[in-house]
Design a protein around this motif. Sequence first.
Motif, short mmCIF file in Angstrom:
data_model
loop_
_atom_site.label_atom_id
_atom_site.label_comp_id
_atom_site.label_asym_id
_atom_site.label_seq_id
_atom_site.Cartn_x
_atom_site.Cartn_y
_atom_site.Cartn_z
N ASN A 92 9.78 2.84 1.05
CA ASN A 92 9.69 1.38 1.00
C ASN A 92 10.44 0.78 2.19
OD1 ASN A 92 9.12 -1.18 0.08
ND2 ASN A 92 10.74 -1.20 -1.46
N TRP B 82 3.12 2.96 1.74
CA TRP B 82 4.43 2.36 1.89
C TRP B 82 4.27 0.93 2.36
CZ3 TRP B 82 7.33 5.50 6.30
CH2 TRP B 82 6.60 5.44 7.49
N THR B 83 5.37 0.18 2.34
CA THR B 83 5.27 -1.24 2.64
C THR B 83 6.15 -1.59 3.83
OG1 THR B 83 5.42 -3.46 1.64
CG2 THR B 83 7.12 -1.89 1.04
N HIS C 19 7.45 10.42 5.54
CA HIS C 19 6.49 9.75 4.66
C HIS C 19 5.25 10.61 4.46
CE1 HIS C 19 3.76 6.83 2.96
NE2 HIS C 19 2.97 6.93 4.01
N ARG D 31 3.91 12.22 1.05
CA ARG D 31 2.57 11.86 0.57
C ARG D 31 1.80 13.09 0.12
NH1 ARG D 31 -0.94 9.36 5.16
NH2 ARG D 31 -1.00 11.53 5.82
N SER E 89 0.77 4.73 8.48
CA SER E 89 0.11 4.66 7.17
C SER E 89 -1.31 5.22 7.21
CB SER E 89 0.09 3.22 6.66
OG SER E 89 -0.76 2.41 7.46
N ASP F 245 -3.22 6.84 4.17
CA ASP F 245 -2.67 6.38 2.90
C ASP F 245 -3.75 5.69 2.07
OD1 ASP F 245 -0.26 7.30 3.81
OD2 ASP F 245 0.74 5.34 3.87
#
Length: 253
Positions: free
Chosen positions: A1, A71-72, A54, A58, A103, A106
Amino acid sequence: NEPNMLAMMATMRRMMTAAPDAQQDWQSPTVDQDPRPQLPPPDPEIGARLVLAHRAAREIVRARTDAKVGWTIANRAFVARAGAEEKKRELEYVWEDLYLLGSAGDDFVGVQSYSSQWVNEDGIEPHPDSPENTLVGTAYRPDAIGIAIRHTASVTGGIPILITENGIATADDARRIAYTGEALRHVSAAVGEGIDVRGYLHWTLLDNYEWGHWEPTFGLISVDRETFVRTPKPSLAWLGSVARAGALTAVAR
């Protein structure tokens, strides 16, 4: 995050370790009222490591669950002054695009945005003093969420977007309703352009502890810090009516 915020904090720690006398006070990434230097941009080397972490996480999650993975990014929603487009692109990369590109693959990418900042040829302009500023010192910019959505979509190439944070630090709940209503109109406009926005999460339900402070109030429900009594604000019922209607016809102007 918020990998870009994590990278920024790691960058700050590295700088403070290298020069412990240069800056003793914690620099909150969200409370921007006191005169102080600009926060350092996230170190791209740290960011690249976070992207690798990440992607490794994932694959573990996908191998063991059927959960959606993403994720953000904490979006700055930069806007360039005349002649500052190149500087804006440079800053967008270190603050946002490195992580947005990370990302790829994702299931979704999170967008969080509260305000926008101007960029000139020298860099990010501090938020000017104004009675319209929020309780964390940022400019009143409900249009920031639209800027952030469009930029995220342009960089990620169509990965579904989830708005993970949007709101305003204010003691005036009527202003919270006005800000959120305008922000939702910008979200609706982006959706109308064909951008795949899957949902909207308001920040936040309860007035929260905001990076060392109780004073900035973002919540739809107030909290008495002595008795812990929780009191719904009018904005809670208002946003609930918007959600139940499922349409912006319920958004007050």
